[in-house]
Design a protein around this motif. Structure first.
Motif, PDB file in Angstrom:
ATOM      1  N   ALA B 473      17.754  86.756   3.057  1.00 45.85           N
ATOM      2  CA  ALA B 473      17.972  85.391   3.560  1.00 45.85           C
ATOM      3  C   ALA B 473      19.083  85.371   4.609  1.00 45.85           C
ATOM      4  O   ALA B 473      20.245  85.615   4.304  1.00 45.85           O
ATOM      5  CB  ALA B 473      18.337  84.477   2.391  1.00 45.85           C
ATOM      6  N   GLY B 474      18.718  85.098   5.847  1.00 48.23           N
ATOM      7  CA  GLY B 474      19.657  85.155   6.966  1.00 48.23           C
ATOM      8  C   GLY B 474      20.205  83.792   7.346  1.00 48.23           C
ATOM      9  O   GLY B 474      20.254  82.865   6.537  1.00 48.23           O
ATOM     10  N   SER B 475      20.589  83.660   8.624  1.00 46.65           N
ATOM     11  CA  SER B 475      21.354  82.476   9.026  1.00 46.65           C
ATOM     12  C   SER B 475      20.767  81.785  10.258  1.00 46.65           C
ATOM     13  O   SER B 475      20.133  82.403  11.106  1.00 46.65           O
ATOM     14  CB  SER B 475      22.799  82.877   9.322  1.00 46.65           C
ATOM     15  OG  SER B 475      22.818  83.983  10.192  1.00 46.65           O
ATOM     16  N   LEU B 476      21.047  80.477  10.326  1.00 49.66           N
ATOM     17  CA  LEU B 476      20.713  79.675  11.509  1.00 49.66           C
ATOM     18  C   LEU B 476      21.818  79.838  12.554  1.00 49.66           C
ATOM     19  O   LEU B 476      22.931  80.264  12.239  1.00 49.66           O
ATOM     20  CB  LEU B 476      20.624  78.199  11.131  1.00 49.66           C
ATOM     21  CG  LEU B 476      19.441  77.760  10.274  1.00 49.66           C
ATOM     22  CD1 LEU B 476      19.713  76.379   9.705  1.00 49.66           C
ATOM     23  CD2 LEU B 476      18.170  77.746  11.078  1.00 49.66           C
ATOM     24  N   MET B 477      21.507  79.428  13.788  1.00 53.03           N
ATOM     25  CA  MET B 477      22.486  79.555  14.872  1.00 53.03           C
ATOM     26  C   MET B 477      23.807  78.863  14.540  1.00 53.03           C
ATOM     27  O   MET B 477      24.876  79.359  14.851  1.00 53.03           O
ATOM     28  CB  MET B 477      21.931  78.966  16.175  1.00 53.03           C
ATOM     29  CG  MET B 477      20.844  79.783  16.817  1.00 53.03           C
ATOM     30  SD  MET B 477      21.354  81.437  17.312  1.00 53.03           S
ATOM     31  CE  MET B 477      21.890  81.168  18.984  1.00 53.03           C
ATOM     32  N   GLU B 478      23.726  77.683  13.915  1.00 53.32           N
ATOM     33  CA  GLU B 478      24.954  76.922  13.678  1.00 53.32           C
ATOM     34  C   GLU B 478      25.762  77.431  12.488  1.00 53.32           C
ATOM     35  O   GLU B 478      26.785  76.856  12.145  1.00 53.32           O
ATOM     36  CB  GLU B 478      24.640  75.432  13.507  1.00 53.32           C
ATOM     37  CG  GLU B 478      23.680  75.105  12.370  1.00 53.32           C
ATOM     38  CD  GLU B 478      22.242  74.976  12.854  1.00 53.32           C
ATOM     39  OE1 GLU B 478      21.873  75.713  13.786  1.00 53.32           O
ATOM     40  OE2 GLU B 478      21.504  74.153  12.306  1.00 53.32           O
ATOM     41  N   GLU B 479      25.281  78.509  11.853  1.00 54.06           N
ATOM     42  CA  GLU B 479      25.998  79.058  10.701  1.00 54.06           C
ATOM     43  C   GLU B 479      26.824  80.290  11.058  1.00 54.06           C
ATOM     44  O   GLU B 479      27.393  80.940  10.185  1.00 54.06           O
ATOM     45  CB  GLU B 479      24.997  79.381   9.591  1.00 54.06           C
ATOM     46  CG  GLU B 479      24.372  78.113   9.015  1.00 54.06           C
ATOM     47  CD  GLU B 479      23.123  78.361   8.208  1.00 54.06           C
ATOM     48  OE1 GLU B 479      22.527  77.372   7.747  1.00 54.06           O
ATOM     49  OE2 GLU B 479      22.724  79.528   8.049  1.00 54.06           O
ATOM     50  N   ASP B 480      26.842  80.626  12.327  1.00 54.40           N
ATOM     51  CA  ASP B 480      27.615  81.779  12.785  1.00 54.40           C
ATOM     52  C   ASP B 480      28.084  81.435  14.196  1.00 54.40           C
ATOM     53  O   ASP B 480      27.784  80.357  14.710  1.00 54.40           O
ATOM     54  CB  ASP B 480      26.716  83.025  12.783  1.00 54.40           C
ATOM     55  CG  ASP B 480      27.515  84.312  12.898  1.00 54.40           C
ATOM     56  OD1 ASP B 480      28.764  84.258  12.909  1.00 54.40           O
ATOM     57  OD2 ASP B 480      26.883  85.371  12.961  1.00 54.40           O
ATOM     58  N   GLU B 481      28.797  82.332  14.823  1.00 58.37           N
ATOM     59  CA  GLU B 481      29.153  82.099  16.219  1.00 58.37           C
ATOM     60  C   GLU B 481      28.716  83.299  17.028  1.00 58.37           C
ATOM     61  O   GLU B 481      28.478  84.380  16.503  1.00 58.37           O
ATOM     62  CB  GLU B 481      30.657  81.862  16.350  1.00 58.37           C
ATOM     63  CG  GLU B 481      31.495  82.935  15.711  1.00 58.37           C
ATOM     64  CD  GLU B 481      32.954  82.550  15.626  1.00 58.37           C
ATOM     65  OE1 GLU B 481      33.346  81.531  16.178  1.00 58.37           O
ATOM     66  OE2 GLU B 481      33.705  83.318  14.990  1.00 58.37           O
TER      67      GLU B 481
END
Lengths: 208, 740
Positions: B473-481
């Motif tokens: 389960a990875g991440s959306l754009m707004e969950e990282d920089e």
């Protein structure tokens, strides 16, 4: 700073519905869009036209409202119906020459664009005109629109014998001073079809 | 054993796509926000600036970012509704393992990662390093794209990594490299309104990159003229000064025909050609036979249109070529693009204000994603994986022996073919949905069933992830920089708004965890994505796409920096090729002669109609994200087959009828949409849907020999009136691939 005004340029509309999607995000009526995107006739063309409330100087929707539910602000914005007053009679719906107010059976109330009063009253732009990616809807100054557009802004309309003046402007070719709206829809006759500018089959047969 | 663990309706029931319509807290909840985060849209290559409204670590809405110079607050419907993904009920919040007959079961990160690493080791020990492949994504940040390339070469030691930009921009990039020596749009978008004529070739900007229409309309307000080439009258074509309804695959006819006329009429800048180019004579010789009449037979349009186009383009003082997938998605995509940009070079209208060309990036980081080394033939900085000096430099940055870096691997379509052939046994993929997006979808699904092990990193369970053994389960754009590089070649900063939900992890952490378990932790020591950017800067130094002079602070302060930016203190390079200086070692632009040739599959008696595919404005790529968002799905709930009234009448089809569109490879059943705005020899179906509604069931696996882009824009089909299908898949909800 000059006063900000609302301008519609139908020639720029690309039918993307960003205005419709963004309108539903407005804080006063979240989840419901108050702007309509009209598709002229998809079979014949890709022409579309966004329709916001034109905010008439003398709004007929308010004049025909038996419950006095539609108010105009001092700065000329015609508000959506007041919930405690609206009786859902739809007089406004049938009287508006631009076809703007819509009756919502779910809440038994007329709703329409109020030019994002929650935003415009505090110096922001209406949501639809802020996001419109093609510049078909613009909220800016008269000077800016005159500097950046070929066409001219017009806010005078003639519906048959009736003159209507609106707070919202539409962009038209320079020679047009007033928009004349025919009350009888003339449908194209079969003989006029070869002139159809959107039929690619005809376009391939004859080059204009 | 990458088979579906349970049948599709069961998977859909649990993982969607489901439609989500309500922001966190509901529509009525209008309290104050905790913060507004200036970031960018997660979808197409325009990468519009947007502000996300955040409350209680949840994205609850958006506010236009009017100070961001590229889009000035403007957004398309996808940008408006993008925030609805953040708290979507389908969101994957924990790693999962496939359990046959039971579907996907949540597991711990240790178990999921250990299993993945054990399978990588088993497969590579049994079949060799190259038997494990990597499919990456062009929607990843530059940092993640860089990391994926390094992960494949350093931790997996496999040559076989490629990315889904292979389906998008590679023909445009290859053509630009051939002619100009560099792969980037030559101009900032602010040059578009200054052009006196624009040639828009194969680009439905109104639906694929709506913000660009404003720039084109500004050009028209300034008195400029617009020429549009497309088999369909798109909304931008409606207002064109000249619309050429070219037959799919016939674009070279128009470009070479225009050049033929321009040479005859003397609209060529011979001074520029002599000083700044090579190879003109061969091009002039090649186009001799492309008279308007000959060209018109290739293009399928009247010769007068080609002459008129030359008359508009030829004598203009300034001009701009814009092209996109319409001319790029072909087995001659590179040649199409070369022929288009030749018009700019022949008239010397490049490298100055209002003069130039641009390829319109489709994917979010389509530009940056193809620079950082996740392509099968490429190392960071747009370096060649086969060039000794390039390999040596990158080996130094990575701290590995040069000989340990694998050579050129397989591109995306060939990688799938190698899986189908049993040569590649294991796969890890991130943000790539080939089960929907690759051509010849039935073949792709067969390939996935042959994998011995498949790990998928994503934030929704895509149609491809259903085949996975392990889902990470990875991440959306707004969950990282991290940074992306927009359509103009401008590097911009995506800022973090919220944390990943539940047990989901940021993507770079997942990759680094696998690398560490494989024994390469010392090569992947990053504490955050900024650390990765700092290494990327050095890796790109001296390369074509040089980011060395940039910092996140500078990108943030300037609202983006254009590459090349080779030294600290360098302001970046908005406009390329100023003064006629090109990126080839000789400093010149290289003309390349281009001959038209037929597409891989042309219509015949059995399959007499051309199918062409593309996008609609409310959906993005394989639809994994947009088919889950209520407003966007309502706008275009399912694919329709656009068909001209003349063809429809001949086939006995009325508007709204169900039609079966069938090629040699597969079929769909969709509703017909009868419109005069398409050529009568062509039908169009958008490609955002899976299963029985997938346009890629019909498309052909032919690829451009140089760029390896698939030929999505033309294959031969027949169209037959049919009845509504009643099978189990058809009865699924529309967003999941059902039909209404």
């Amino acid at each position: 700073m000059s006063a900000m005004a609302f301008f519609i340029d139908y020639s720029r509309c690309i039918g993307c519905q960003a205005c419709v999607q963004a309108c539903a995000e407005c804080d006063t009526h979240r989840g419901t869009s108050m702007i309509h995107l009209e598709t002229i006739e998809r079979r014949d063309s890709v022409q579309t036209a966004p329709q916001v409330c034109m905010h008439c100087e003398d709004p007929i929707c308010a004049r025909v409202c038996p419950a006095d539910a539609i108010k105009k602000t001092p700065d000329g914005v015609v508000q959506s119906s007041l919930k405690p007053r609206c009786i859902g009679c739809s007089n406004c719906v049938v009287s508006c020459p631009f076809g703007v107010p819509k009756y919502s059976a779910e809440i038994d109330q007329m709703m329409k664009c109020d030019m994002c009063y929650d935003r415009t009253s505090i110096g922001k732009k209406p949501m639809c005109a802020t996001v419109c990616p093609s510049g078909a809807l613009t909220f800016t100054t008269m000077e800016d629109i005159q500097r950046t557009r070929r066409g001219i802004p017009v806010n005078s309309w003639r519906f048959g014998e009736e003159d209507v003046k609106t707070k919202v402007y539409v962009m038209v070719p320079r020679e047009v001073e007033r928009v004349n709206v025919e009350l009888v829809q003339i449908t194209p006759t079969p003989a006029s079809l070869p002139e159809d500018p959107y039929d690619i089959a005809l376009m391939l047969e004859e080059v204009r | 054993m990458a088979k579906l663990p349970v049948d599709i309706p069961e998977l859909v029931k649990e993982f969607g796509p489901h439609v989500h319509r309500v922001p966190p807290g509901g529509w009525a909840h209008t309290g104050p926000d905790d913060k507004l985060v200036k970031t960018h849209c997660c979808f197409c290559g325009q990468q519009c600036g947007i502000q996300l409204r955040v409350r209680d670590n949840k994205v609850v809405g958006f506010e236009p970012w009017e100070d961001f110079p590229f889009n000035k607050g403007k957004l398309c419907p996808k940008g408006v509704k993008r925030y609805m993904q953040d708290e979507h009920p389908d969101r994957l919040k924990a790693p999962m393992m496939r359990v046959a007959g039971k579907g996907f079961q949540p597991t711990t990160w240790d178990e999921a990662l250990d299993k993945t690493v054990a399978e990588i080791r088993r497969i590579q020990q049994a079949y060799g390093n190259d038997s494990f492949g990597v499919l990456s994504g062009a929607s990843l940040t530059n940092e993640k794209a860089y990391l994926m390339g390094k992960f494949a070469r350093v931790a997996l030691r496999t040559a076989n990594i490629d990315y889904n930009g292979r389906l998008c921009m590679v023909s445009a990039g290859a053509a630009s490299r051939k002619v100009f020596g560099m792969d980037r749009s030559a101009n900032p978008w602010s040059d578009i309104p200054k052009a006196k004529v624009i040639l828009l070739a194969g680009s439905n900007v109104a639906e694929c990159s709506p913000i660009t229409t404003d720039y084109i309309w500004q050009m028209r307000e300034n008195g400029g003229k617009l020429i549009v080439l497309d088999p369909r009258m798109t909304p931008i074509a409606r207002n064109a000064d000249l619309f050429i309804p070219v037959r799919s695959g016939g674009d070279i006819g128009v470009f070479n025909g225009m050049l033929h006329v321009m040479i005859e009429r003397g609209w060529i800048d011979y001074d520029f050609i002599e000083k700044h180019t090579t190879g003109w004579e061969q091009v002039a010789e090649t186009v001799k036979k492309y008279t308007p009449e000959y060209a018109s037979k290739i293009a399928g349009v009247p010769p007068e249109m080609i002459v008129k186009a030359a008359e508009m383009w030829g004598p203009a003082p300034t001009s701009f070529v814009l092209h996109a997938r319409g001319i790029e998605h072909h087995s001659k995509g590179v040649e199409n693009c070369v022929a288009a940009i030749t018009l700019a070079v022949a008239t010397g209208r490049i490298g100055r204000e209002g003069c130039g060309y641009a390829m319109i990036t489709g994917q979010g980081n389509g530009q940056g994603g193809r620079e950082q080394g996740q392509k099968c033939d490429q190392l960071p900085g747009n370096r060649s994986v086969e060039n000794h000096e390039h390999r040596k430099y990158i080996a130094g940055v990575w701290g590995v022996p040069e000989e340990s870096i694998p050579r050129k691997g397989l591109s995306a379509v060939k990688l799938i073919e190698a899986i189908h052939d049993g040569k590649i046994k294991g796969l890890i993929s991130i943000c790539f949905n080939p089960a929907v997006s690759l051509p010849d979808a039935n073949y792709v699904r067969e390939a996935f069933e042959k994998l011995e092990f498949y790990a998928n990193i994503d934030f929704f369970l895509s149609e491809t992830a259903r085949y996975a053994d392990v889902v990470l389960a990875g991440s959306l754009m707004e969950e990282d920089e991290g940074t992306t590089t927009n359509v103009e070649g401008k590097v911009i900063l995506h800022r973090k708004a919220v944390d990943p939900p539940g047990d989901a992890r940021v993507d770079w952490q997942i990759i680094c965890d696998i690398a560490t378990r494989l024994g390469y932790g010392d090569k992947f020591p990053y504490k955050n994505s900024h650390d990765i950017f700092e290494e990327l800067r050095v890796a790109s130094k001296g390369g074509i796409s040089d980011y060395y002079g940039m910092s996140w602070e500078m990108i943030s302060e300037q609202n983006g920096v254009y590459w090349p930016c080779p030294e600290v203190g360098h302001p970046g390079t908005p406009r390329l090729y100023e003064g006629g200086k090109f990126a080839h070692p000789d400093g010149k632009a290289h003309f390349v002669p281009v001959e038209w040739r037929p597409s891989a599959e042309m219509p015949d008696e059995e399959y007499p109609i051309i199918l062409t595919t593309g996008r609609v404005v409310s959906h993005f790529l394989s639809g994994t994200q947009t088919r889950r968002i209520g407003g966007l799905l309502d706008q275009y709930p399912q694919p329709r087959c656009e068909i001209h009234p003349r063809l429809a009448e001949k086939l006995g089809i009325a508007d709204g009828d169900f039609v079966k569109v069938e090629s040699r490879r597969g079929h769909v059943v969709v509703r017909a949409q009868v419109v005069k705005t398409i050529r009568p020899d062509t039908v169009f179906i958008p490609y955002h849907w899976p299963l029985g509604r997938s346009a890629n069931n019909m498309t052909v696996r032919a690829i451009d020999p140089e760029s390896n882009i698939p030929e999505y824009k033309i294959c031969a089909v027949r169209v037959i009136k049919t009845v509504e299908p009643t099978d189990e898949i058809a009865r699924l909800e529309v967003e999941a691939g059902g039909i209404r």
